[in-house]
Design an enzyme around this catalytic site. Structure first.
Site, short mmCIF file in Angstrom:
data_model
loop_
_atom_site.label_atom_id
_atom_site.label_comp_id
_atom_site.label_asym_id
_atom_site.label_seq_id
_atom_site.Cartn_x
_atom_site.Cartn_y
_atom_site.Cartn_z
N TYR A 145 33.58 3.61 -12.57
CA TYR A 145 32.60 2.69 -13.17
C TYR A 145 32.06 1.72 -12.11
CZ TYR A 145 31.55 -1.65 -15.85
OH TYR A 145 31.01 -2.81 -16.34
N LYS A 272 32.70 -0.81 -26.66
CA LYS A 272 32.27 0.60 -26.73
C LYS A 272 32.60 1.22 -28.09
CE LYS A 272 31.39 -0.10 -22.43
NZ LYS A 272 30.04 -0.24 -21.91
C1 LIG Z 1 35.47 1.37 -17.80
C2 LIG Z 1 34.84 0.08 -18.20
N1 LIG Z 1 35.56 -1.06 -18.12
C3 LIG Z 1 35.03 -2.24 -18.44
C4 LIG Z 1 33.72 -2.36 -18.89
C5 LIG Z 1 33.18 -3.71 -19.26
O1 LIG Z 1 33.23 -3.88 -20.67
P1 LIG Z 1 33.01 -5.25 -21.43
O2 LIG Z 1 31.64 -5.22 -22.01
O3 LIG Z 1 34.05 -5.28 -22.53
O4 LIG Z 1 33.19 -6.36 -20.47
C6 LIG Z 1 32.93 -1.21 -18.99
C7 LIG Z 1 31.53 -1.30 -19.43
O5 LIG Z 1 30.73 -0.41 -19.25
C8 LIG Z 1 33.50 0.04 -18.65
O6 LIG Z 1 32.81 1.18 -18.73
#
Ligand SMILES: Cc1ncc(COP(=O)(O)O)c(C=O)c1O
Length: 469
Positions: A145, A272
């Site tokens: 990511y 998500k």
């Molecule tokens: C693997 C992963 N971790 C963390 C995040 C960040 O998520 P949040 O919106 O809860 O901060 C994302 C967002 O796309 C993600 O894909």
């Protein structure tokens, strides 16, 4: 500039990555079916908009939750007052139960080991602050990511060393790749503090196998380091094999109450699975009381508002709702995924076989002019500016093979997805197509293994001023 801190002026935030640049281009010219039919379609954003109606109908039936009320009486004053950083007990209980439900109740989560954070972004950063000193490293399987460069490194000063996974085995994590990454970190004089995985993977859309999880647990036991499992997509698994949390593996191997158990930490968020990134709701789950205590103190820098906690504790405590939501959302994701995969197939484009997430990992190597990251960016620019689709190039995810792209499918209507697929097919088929002939495709395949751009593996360490190191 001179009056600002080094942190404020350093360029290690990652905002200049093509991942974020694509978003900027989209913002300048966003597609709208009526108002801007020639605009850019956003396929670079892992948002889940497929099941909003389910949440909306729950809200309509449960007006107290969003209206500052309990049994019809206002609790505005209670919610408006200053909260401590431990969070509302009712919300922590509901979150812990929801996380267990998401794992088929094969493992349970103790609310006392949960730390509330404003999303997975601060959850991951907080864990870095708890587990690393500036200059210490975490190993991450590639592709990963793109936000991790910002979340894990920028403010903490931690480093990421890639565990190089390749298409040869479907980007699976192997024992040798883990060892090589560890050795690489040592050559760079970096102290390795742990491994961080996303399970299911962003950007691959695949669940981590039990074999991989066993390798990881063995590896961190041997090296006496930590394992963070970011399980933010755990509720999006829409096809077999099912999701296996690292917590399940630890339980099955009877590793609870051991040292290694204390070194495993899970990150989760509702961004998500419930499609609520704007609500900013995340958690750290740690088996180590010291980490829980330190992270809880740090969480005061990014708490979830009590209003949001109140609303979501009511929603998540409604077991009938959560069960139905998880099932229905997975069915919708499965259908959407199928639509994208078959539309891409019609354009002669294949994807890595996947079973989770809000995106596909798409193989466009045959559309590259050469087997280089320059050619990947050239193709990406064409897709953004000519085809008007914002997708994320693999290099922004630190993939070490040019030609892979992450394409999101759950942040738009079905009609918009059809427009996007139609545009892509026309591009591949059309006169301006850069599609290679079969023989050229083969030639590229042979070249593929040879060239890897160095910048993909650049450490933020190398971007810093000497005195900052
Ligand atoms: C693997 C992963 N971790 C963390 C995040 C960040 O998520 P949040 O919106 O809860 O901060 C994302 C967002 O796309 C993600 O894909």
């Amino acid at each position: 500039m001179g009056l600002l801190s080094k942190k404020a002026t350093c360029n290690t935030h990652g905002q200049d990555s093509s991942y974020f640049l694509g978003w900027e281009e989209y913002e300048k010219n966003p597609y709208d079916e009526i108002k801007n039919p020639d605009g850019i379609i956003q396929m670079g954003l892992a948002e889940n908009q497929l099941s909003f109606d389910l949440i909306e109908s729950w809200l309509a039936k449960n007006p107290d939750a969003a209206n500052f009320q309990r049994d019809g009486q206002s609790i505005f004053r209670e919610l408006a007052l200053f909260q401590d950083y431990h969070g509302l007990p009712s919300f922590k209980n509901a979150m812990a139960d929801f996380m267990s439900e998401n794992r088929g109740n094969r493992v349970s989560f103790d609310p006392n080991n949960l730390v509330l954070t404003a999303g997975a972004t601060p959850a991951n950063e907080t864990l870095m602050f708890c587990l690393t000193n500036p200059g210490d490293a975490f190993l991450l399987p590639t592709p990963y990511y793109p936000g991790f460069d910002r979340d894990l490194k920028w403010r903490t000063g931690a480093e990421i060393v890639p565990i190089k996974c390749t298409s040869a085995n479907g980007f699976r994590i192997t024992k040798s790749a883990l060892e090589e990454a560890y050795e690489e970190a040592q050559k760079l004089n970096l102290k390795v503090k742990g491994v961080l995985i996303t399970n299911p993977s962003n950007p691959l859309g695949t669940t981590t196998t039990r074999t991989e999880l066993n390798h990881l647990v063995d590896f961190i036991s041997r090296k006496k380091i930590h394992l963070i499992s970011d399980e933010i997509y755990s509720g999006t698994v829409f096809a077999s094999p099912g999701f296996i949390s690292v917590m399940e593996v630890l339980k099955d191997r009877r590793l609870e109450n051991t040292d290694v158990f204390k070194r495993v930490h899970v990150v989760y968020s509702l961004s998500k699975d419930l499609g609520l990134p704007g609500f900013r709701v995340g958690v750290i789950y740690s088996n180590d009381d010291n980490v829980v205590s330190a992270a809880t103190k740090m969480s005061s820098f990014g708490l979830i508002s009590s209003q949001t906690q109140y609303l979501l504790s009511a929603l998540l405590s409604d077991k009938k709702f959560t069960k139905n939501y998880l099932q229905e959302n997975q069915i919708r994701l499965k259908n959407r995924h199928k639509k994208l995969v078959s539309g891409l197939e019609a354009a002669g484009i294949e994807c890595l076989k996947s079973n989770a997430g809000l995106f596909c990992w798409v193989d466009m190597r045959h559309l590259l002019k050469s087997n280089t990251f320059e050619a990947e960016i050239e193709l990406w620019k064409k897709i953004v500016y000519e085809v008007k689709l914002n997708i994320s190039p693999g290099s922004s995810c630190h993939c070490n093979e040019p030609g892979w792209f992450r394409v999101c499918f759950a942040n738009m209507s079905e009609e918009t997805l059809e427009v996007a697929l139609d545009r892509l097919k026309k591009f591949v088929d059309g006169p301006s197509s850069t599609a290679r002939s079969q023989s050229e495709h083969q030639r590229l395949k042979n070249l593929r293994k040879k060239k890897v751009s160095n910048w993909v593996f650049r450490l933020s360490f190398h971007d810093r001023e000497p005195e900052e190191r």
